[in-house]
Structure formats: C-alpha cells, structure tokens
Write an enzyme that holds these catalytic residues in place. Structure first.
Site, PDB file in Angstrom:
ATOM      1  CE  LYS A  22     -68.032   1.873  13.824  1.00  0.00           C
ATOM      2  NZ  LYS A  22     -69.221   2.717  13.847  1.00  0.00           N
ATOM      3  CG  ASN A  23     -66.876   4.938  10.409  1.00  0.00           C
ATOM      4  OD1 ASN A  23     -67.705   4.564  11.302  1.00  0.00           O
ATOM      5  ND2 ASN A  23     -65.774   6.317  11.325  1.00  0.00           N
ATOM      6  CB  CYS A 117     -72.978   9.502  22.215  1.00  0.00           C
ATOM      7  SG  CYS A 117     -73.049  11.276  22.725  1.00  0.00           S
ATOM      8  NE  ARG A 122     -70.222  11.530  18.760  1.00  0.00           N
ATOM      9  CZ  ARG A 122     -69.934  10.322  18.244  1.00  0.00           C
ATOM     10  NH1 ARG A 122     -70.019   9.044  18.504  1.00  0.00           N
ATOM     11  NH2 ARG A 122     -69.415   9.714  16.900  1.00  0.00           N
ATOM     12  CG  ASP A 305     -63.182   6.572  15.631  1.00  0.00           C
ATOM     13  OD1 ASP A 305     -63.100   7.481  16.612  1.00  0.00           O
ATOM     14  OD2 ASP A 305     -63.304   6.265  14.244  1.00  0.00           O
ATOM     15  NE  ARG A 397     -73.380  -0.016  18.055  1.00  0.00           N
ATOM     16  CZ  ARG A 397     -74.920  -0.216  18.348  1.00  0.00           C
ATOM     17  NH1 ARG A 397     -75.021  -0.830  19.508  1.00  0.00           N
ATOM     18  NH2 ARG A 397     -75.536   0.935  17.702  1.00  0.00           N
TER      19      ARG A 397
HETATM   20  C1  UD1 Z   1     -67.256  10.544  12.800  1.00  0.00           C
HETATM   21  C2  UD1 Z   1     -66.871   8.471  13.277  1.00  0.00           C
HETATM   22  C3  UD1 Z   1     -66.622   8.874  15.142  1.00  0.00           C
HETATM   23  C4  UD1 Z   1     -64.955   9.672  14.668  1.00  0.00           C
HETATM   24  C5  UD1 Z   1     -65.525  10.486  13.501  1.00  0.00           C
HETATM   25  C6  UD1 Z   1     -63.701  11.719  13.789  1.00  0.00           C
HETATM   26  C7  UD1 Z   1     -68.771   7.198  11.561  1.00  0.00           C
HETATM   27  C8  UD1 Z   1     -70.119   6.883  11.403  1.00  0.00           C
HETATM   28  N1  UD1 Z   1     -68.732   7.791  12.731  1.00  0.00           N
HETATM   29  O1  UD1 Z   1     -68.326  10.838  14.032  1.00  0.00           O
HETATM   30  O2  UD1 Z   1     -66.251   7.529  15.028  1.00  0.00           O
HETATM   31  O3  UD1 Z   1     -64.233   9.939  15.596  1.00  0.00           O
HETATM   32  O4  UD1 Z   1     -66.163  11.006  12.426  1.00  0.00           O
HETATM   33  O5  UD1 Z   1     -63.454  10.999  12.728  1.00  0.00           O
HETATM   34  O6  UD1 Z   1     -68.271   7.754  10.120  1.00  0.00           O
HETATM   35  N2  UD1 Z   1     -68.759  18.946  15.685  1.00  0.00           N
HETATM   36  C9  UD1 Z   1     -69.627  19.753  15.693  1.00  0.00           C
HETATM   37  N3  UD1 Z   1     -70.906  19.962  14.904  1.00  0.00           N
HETATM   38  C10 UD1 Z   1     -71.281  19.222  14.075  1.00  0.00           C
HETATM   39  C11 UD1 Z   1     -71.074  18.080  13.835  1.00  0.00           C
HETATM   40  C12 UD1 Z   1     -69.816  17.682  14.339  1.00  0.00           C
HETATM   41  O7  UD1 Z   1     -68.904  21.182  16.363  1.00  0.00           O
HETATM   42  O8  UD1 Z   1     -72.766  19.395  13.525  1.00  0.00           O
HETATM   43  C13 UD1 Z   1     -68.004  18.542  16.289  1.00  0.00           C
HETATM   44  C14 UD1 Z   1     -68.010  17.146  17.205  1.00  0.00           C
HETATM   45  O9  UD1 Z   1     -68.506  17.725  17.850  1.00  0.00           O
HETATM   46  C15 UD1 Z   1     -66.547  16.635  17.762  1.00  0.00           C
HETATM   47  C16 UD1 Z   1     -66.142  17.195  16.264  1.00  0.00           C
HETATM   48  O10 UD1 Z   1     -66.816  18.242  14.885  1.00  0.00           O
HETATM   49  O11 UD1 Z   1     -66.180  17.821  18.011  1.00  0.00           O
HETATM   50  C17 UD1 Z   1     -65.862  15.975  14.991  1.00  0.00           C
HETATM   51  O12 UD1 Z   1     -67.338  15.362  14.899  1.00  0.00           O
HETATM   52  P1  UD1 Z   1     -67.480  14.636  13.415  1.00  0.00           P
HETATM   53  O13 UD1 Z   1     -66.235  14.663  12.533  1.00  0.00           O
HETATM   54  O14 UD1 Z   1     -69.131  14.989  12.766  1.00  0.00           O
HETATM   55  O15 UD1 Z   1     -67.783  12.877  13.489  1.00  0.00           O
HETATM   56  P2  UD1 Z   1     -68.514  12.222  13.079  1.00  0.00           P
HETATM   57  O16 UD1 Z   1     -69.202  12.105  11.785  1.00  0.00           O
HETATM   58  O17 UD1 Z   1     -70.139  11.880  14.630  1.00  0.00           O
END
Ligand code: UD1
Length: 429
Positions: A22-23, A117, A122, A305, A397
């Site tokens: 999916k991701n 979310c 997020r 996850d 999803r």
């Molecule tokens: C992706 C996955 C999600 C998974 C996560 C962590 C997809 C579509 N989703 O989510 O299922 O749980 O990786 O493996 O691939 N953060 C910030 N600032 C940012 C971005 C992130 O502070 O701009 C923080 C987030 O709040 C969180 C951490 O970084 O605590 C990791 O988030 P991130 O790896 O970005 O997760 P997603 O890409 O949203």
C-alpha cells in the site's frame, strides 16, 4: 455500512498470498505525474486507498485504466492542472505526495491538506522545509498548501527527524531539480527503496535509497515505464502475527523475508517458529507465548504499523511485556477495545505494559484506524466467543480481500450489513 463478525478459536492453517505494498503504491501512483507519458504499474493492491489515489489522478485529467485487478496503466500527458481540492484529498493522508510530484512536474502545486488522523498530530513541516530548500516559496491559505518556484535547485537537506513521508515528498520534488540533492537522515523503509527504483525506471538518477543518505542528480526529462510494486511488509506481518496468535501453521507467500526480519525476530522471541524460504515465511505456533518487549522505530526497527497487531499477541503472553511507541505520540487508543475483551494493559503516554491473561473474550469493538482494525481482527480470531468489529472502512483502506484471505486460512469471519449509515470520513496510515 458493514461490520465484521468473527467467531474466535480456529487455528489458522494453509497458505496466504501477500498483495502489493500500500505505502509504495500511494507514492508511486502520484510519481507517474513526473513523466508526461504512460506508466504501467503491476502488483497494485486492490484496496480503497489506491482507488482513492487513482480517482484523484483521474480528476486531475490523467487517463487511468485497470488492465487487470492488479495492473494499472496511467497516462499523465493530459494532466494540466496543479490544483487539488479538499474534496479530493480529504480521505487520503498520502495525498500530500501530490505536492512533491506536482512541484516536480510543474514547479507549482496547490494541494488541500489531507484530513484528520487517528494517532496524534501529524505535521508536515519537514516536507515544507524540504521544498523550500529546493527553492520553492510556500504558504498555506484556506487549508491549501501553495508551493511555487521558477525552477527547483538541488540542495543539501538534513532531516531533523526520520520521516517516511518527507523523504518521499522531497525525492518526488528533487528528481527534476537542477543539480544535486542530498537527503541526510533519510527514512529507509522498503517503500522508499521501491519508489527510488520506480523513479530510476522513469529515467531519474536516485542513489542510496535504503541508507541514511539519498543522492539525487536532477534530470530534465522522465519517461514512462513498466514497474512491479514490492509485497506489502505490514500485510505480511499481520498474517504472520495472526497465524502465531491462533496457534496456527501458515505459509505466508510472496514476501521479501529481509523486510520482515524485525517481526520474525519478535515472534521467535515469543516462542513462535519462523522458517524462512526465498519468498515465503512459514509460521508455526503452539499458541503459548513468552513475554517480550517491543520498541517501535523507523526501519529497520520494529515498524510502528505492526505495533497494535503484535500487542494483541502479548495480551496472552506469559508474564509482563512492555511496548514502547517510538514513532507516534498517540498510538494506543485501540487498547481501550482490548480491555473490553479482557486484556490487562496499563498505558502511560507512549508506554504500554501488558500483563498476560489466560485468554481474550469476544466483544463488540471498533477499528480506531487501519492497523488498530487489523489488531481487532487478530484479537477476535484468538478470543473465546464472538467479536464484532465496527468501522471496518479503515481496514478496507489497506488490506486486500482480507475476509476472503482469513476464511481461506480457516477463520470464521464474515461481513455483515449494519443499518446505521452515519458513515464518517476515514483517514489513516
Ligand atoms: C508513514 C506511513 C505510516 C507509518 C509511518 C511511520 C505511509 C502512507 N504512511 O506515515 O503508516 O505509521 O510512516 O512508519 O507511508 N513528523 C514531523 N514532521 C513532518 C513529518 C513527520 O514531525 O513533517 C513526525 C511525525 O509526527 C511522526 C514521525 O515524524 O512522529 C514519523 O512520521 P512519518 O515517518 O513522516 O510518517 P508518515 O510518512 O506520515
């Protein structure tokens, strides 16, 4: 609206085929915007997050057709807008990848922020900072992120925090930027590598994906390609844990065992037998588990996850297990549901302490998000009696044909129509 009805207690046995990731799919589909050409993507999972992304691209003018259930052909020549409205993005968190992809294609993007979310705040500050370092001016107005540049220029980008989404978004924007982009402290998840391989198949020059440092030499043109998506690490992990949790014997097929090492290691620590083949893993369990501690971390650590699914198994492990959530601030909401099934768990912030109980008991529960929903299925399969899971739109999803796959393994699980139609928009993972 539907719910799941699960009569617990059946040992899972047999074989299950894992679908495409999916991701990876939700990053690769918007990445097709970078070439004004036709891409054929194989091993696409048949899940609602993918349909949602496909719908968004179609609404933007792309010609998208399914060649078969798992193969998509996307022609992005006809896309001529860089604007994506809220109605299109509200159901899909990953719609923020359209910002990077549109910036790469048009040097402009105006994309509504994705909807709410379920596991804490997020933010996307790291994505935005990355775009700015590549030369884009950004602002946010009326719920839309605006990003624009005359041209993008390669840059050194150090990520303060390891972020999957920011790493992907910056890659999407940087592949056509002028010069060299270096992303340091990059995320290393399998789908980052898959996206890099896809971009390189389209003519990009991305090196180092899967390590902390990704180097991208910008190219001026990209072209269509045929590409097959990797198997889904988390779907595979979910069936591995479900097999173990029910004392089952299951061959989980079409996987990359290397992607599953952290999950295999924890199952083995709990006393489960895991046998590795080239592209399959056999899970054998006697239904008795030793306690084990888990800390979720970015790849190659234990995936956040998989935290809820593995936590379900720990509810019946012998002794006290500690689960520490190292990625999200608020990912223990589902524990409330497990308590209703008889689990003994104490939560304090990002730490949950599990005192193993003899067995779980069936109860009406709900899926708080995608992976929490998967955890409820596992809990229902293990539990004595009947479990009914509501809000399964979340599970739809991200898991292809899961009712059929679990039934094939011997589970007593089916969908049941419910009358209340107060459907709420769901955004997850
Ligand atoms: C992706 C996955 C999600 C998974 C996560 C962590 C997809 C579509 N989703 O989510 O299922 O749980 O990786 O493996 O691939 N953060 C910030 N600032 C940012 C971005 C992130 O502070 O701009 C923080 C987030 O709040 C969180 C951490 O970084 O605590 C990791 O988030 P991130 O790896 O970005 O997760 P997603 O890409 O949203």
């Amino acid at each position: 609206m539907e719910k799941l009805v699960i009569h617990g207690g059946n040992r899972l046995s047999g074989e299950v085929e894992i679908s495409g990731a999916k991701n990876a799919a939700v990053a690769i589909i918007p990445a097709t915007l970078l070439a004004q050409d036709v891409c054929r993507i194989e091993n696409i999972p048949n899940i609602s997050d993918v349909s949602c992304m496909v719908r968004i691209l179609s609404q933007m003018g792309a010609q998208v057709k399914y060649i078969n259930k798992h193969t998509l052909e996307i022609n992005t020549k006809t896309v001529n807008s860089y604007i994506v409205h809220h109605e299109m993005t509200k159901q899909l968190r990953a719609s923020y990848y359209l910002i990077g992809a549109l910036l790469g294609r048009f040097c402009r993007a105006k994309v509504a922020l994705p909807g709410g979310c379920n596991f804490g705040v997020r933010p996307i500050d790291l994505h935005i900072r990355g775009f700015e370092l590549l030369g884009a001016r950004t602002n946010s107005e009326g719920g839309m992120i605006n990003a624009a540049a005359d041209h993008l220029t390669g840059s050194a980008i150090y990520m303060d925090k390891v972020s999957v989404g920011a790493t992907i978004n910056i890659m999407l924007a940087a592949v056509k930027a002028r010069g060299l982009t270096i992303i340091e402290n990059a995320a290393k998840e399998p789908h980052i590598v898959d996206l890099a391989n896809f971009l390189n198949s389209m003519g990009a020059d991305v090196r180092g994906a899967g390590t902390d440092v990704i180097k991208i030499h910008g190219v001026s043109e990209m072209h269509g390609c045929t590409y097959s998506i990797i198997p889904d690490q988390i779907e595979a992990g979910t069936y591995m844990v479900a097999a173990a949790a029910t004392g089952g014997d299951v061959l989980v097929k079409n996987v990359i065992p290397k992607h599953l090492e952290s999950i295999s290691a924890k199952l083995i620590e709990c006393g489960v037998r895991v046998t590795e083949y080239d592209d399959a893993l056999r899970i054998q369990s006697d239904g008795k588990f030793r306690k084990c501690n888990i800390k979720t971390m970015p790849h190659p650590g234990f995936p956040t996850d998989m935290q809820p699914q593995m936590a379900v198994l720990l509810t019946v492990a012998n002794g006290t297990s500690i689960v520490s959530e190292g990625v999200w601030d608020n990912r223990f909401k589902y524990i409330e549901q497990l308590l209703r099934m008889g689990a003994n768990v104490q939560v304090d912030g990002t730490i949950a302490v599990f005192q193993g109980v003899e067995e779980l008991m069936g109860a009406p529960v709900r899926a708080d998000d995608l992976r929490a929903g998967a955890a409820m299925i596992i809990a229902g399969l293990m539990a004595r009696g009947t479990t009914e899971v509501e809000d399964i739109v979340y599970i739809d999803r991200g898991y292809e044909d899961y009712v059929e796959k679990f039934r094939e393994l011997g589970a007593d699980i089916y969908r049941k129509q419910i009358r209340d139609d107060s459907a709420k928009p769901a955004t997850a993972g």
